[in-house]
Motif scaffolding. Structure first.
Motif, PDB file in Angstrom:
ATOM      1  N   ASN A  49      43.197  35.644  30.132  1.00 15.85           N
ATOM      2  CA  ASN A  49      44.057  36.164  31.190  1.00 15.85           C
ATOM      3  C   ASN A  49      44.175  35.150  32.327  1.00 15.85           C
ATOM      4  O   ASN A  49      43.177  34.627  32.818  1.00 15.85           O
ATOM      5  N   ASP A  50      45.405  34.867  32.754  1.00 20.20           N
ATOM      6  CA  ASP A  50      45.629  33.832  33.769  1.00 20.20           C
ATOM      7  C   ASP A  50      44.952  34.162  35.099  1.00 20.20           C
ATOM      8  O   ASP A  50      44.366  33.290  35.740  1.00 20.20           O
ATOM      9  N   LYS A  78      41.252  33.571  34.774  1.00 22.27           N
ATOM     10  CA  LYS A  78      40.922  32.143  34.792  1.00 22.27           C
ATOM     11  C   LYS A  78      40.912  31.614  36.220  1.00 22.27           C
ATOM     12  O   LYS A  78      40.017  30.848  36.609  1.00 22.27           O
ATOM     13  N   GLU A  79      41.877  32.043  37.006  1.00 24.27           N
ATOM     14  CA  GLU A  79      41.937  31.606  38.402  1.00 24.27           C
ATOM     15  C   GLU A  79      40.758  32.162  39.200  1.00 24.27           C
ATOM     16  O   GLU A  79      40.172  31.455  40.023  1.00 24.27           O
TER      17      GLU A  79
END
Length: 274
Positions: free
Chosen positions: A242-243, A246-247
């Motif tokens: 999941n973006d 990750k951030e």
């Protein structure tokens, strides 16, 4: 030399398992080498034990299984249940009444995985993996709504690829106290007890084993790994994950199809940093 990491925790789908539900030889070797250093191994998954067993055996995980998103912990060496928390029956009944025969879903219970007669023939068309059904379809049992309400339930898995229908479920669950609605894969939407997640299970293991969060490495890819990854001293998200996750976590390794788990083990346990 003893590793500073004492507990290795791995999610299954999208993490330890590649897109073909296999585990690479390189990752299996890395897990074996971590065990040789005395590191304890844990699978933390939304699956139930029968669905996870093949991966446990293939990867050589010998210590603990956290299943159904933290609702149950099993000592794999003794088969002793260390923690077990089903949903309150009244709450499970409310969810069953809402989902009824309109939505496609699976119910994870103390008697196995169930779905309604309406859901069963629609699992794949709703968005469930055909590969999953090939492997585990025979284990999915069918039952009436009345029978489902009599079981000890741990979690619901709604299978829905239609965004509007998924949002309708999410909005309903938001109105029901003591519940969370989280994604484990794009078409998989889990309904679980609020405050019941993989982190809770790791807190139990931390006390039991006298291993601090700082001595834990956890690897995951999706929203149902968030609390676990924030809890441990070293949290890793794979590139296919999941973006937003990750951030948030900030430590990203290659995907589940590129030995991401094995590379994380090499970096943080075996000290083979590139």
């Amino acid at each position: 030399m003893k590793s500073s990491i004492q507990l290795l925790v791995m999610d299954l789908d999208g993490t330890l398992l590649d897109s073909s539900e296999k585990i690479s030889d390189a990752t299996i070797r890395a897990i074996c080498q971590a065990k040789e250093l005395g590191v304890k191994t844990v699978i933390a998954t939304g699956r139930v034990f029968p669905e996870a067993q093949f991966a446990i055996e293939l990867a050589g995980v010998e210590d603990y299984l956290i299943e159904m998103n933290g609702s149950k912990i099993t000592d794999l060496r003794t088969q002793k249940i260390l923690y077990d928390r089903p949903m309150p029956s009244a709450l499970a009944e409310q969810i069953i009444d809402f989902l009824g025969e309109e939505y496609v879903y699976q119910l994870y219970t103390d008697q196995g995985v169930f779905c309604t007669e309406y859901s069963f023939p629609r699992l794949e068309s709703a968005g469930m993996s055909g590969h999953y059904l090939e492997m585990f379809g025979a284990q999915i049992q069918q039952a009436s709504l009345t029978k489902l309400k009599k079981m000890n339930s741990y979690k619901f898995l709604a299978i829905e690829k239609d965004e509007a229908r998924k949002n309708k479920i999410a909005k309903k669950i938001e109105t029901m106290s003591r519940l969370n609605f989280v994604n484990s894969l794009p078409n998989y939407h889990e309904i679980v007890l609020a405050g019941m997640d993989k982190r809770v299970a790791l807190e139990k293991l931390s006390k039991l084993l006298a291993i601090s969060p700082e001595e834990m490495l956890a690897i995951g890819d999706s929203n149902n790994d968030r609390e676990m990854l924030n809890y441990v001293g070293t949290g890793v998200v794979l590139a296919n994950g999941n973006d937003k996750l990750k951030e948030e976590i900030g430590v990203v390794f290659p995907s589940n199809d590129e030995d991401g788990v094995g590379q994380a083990i090499e970096a943080f346990i075996l000290n083979k940093r590139g």
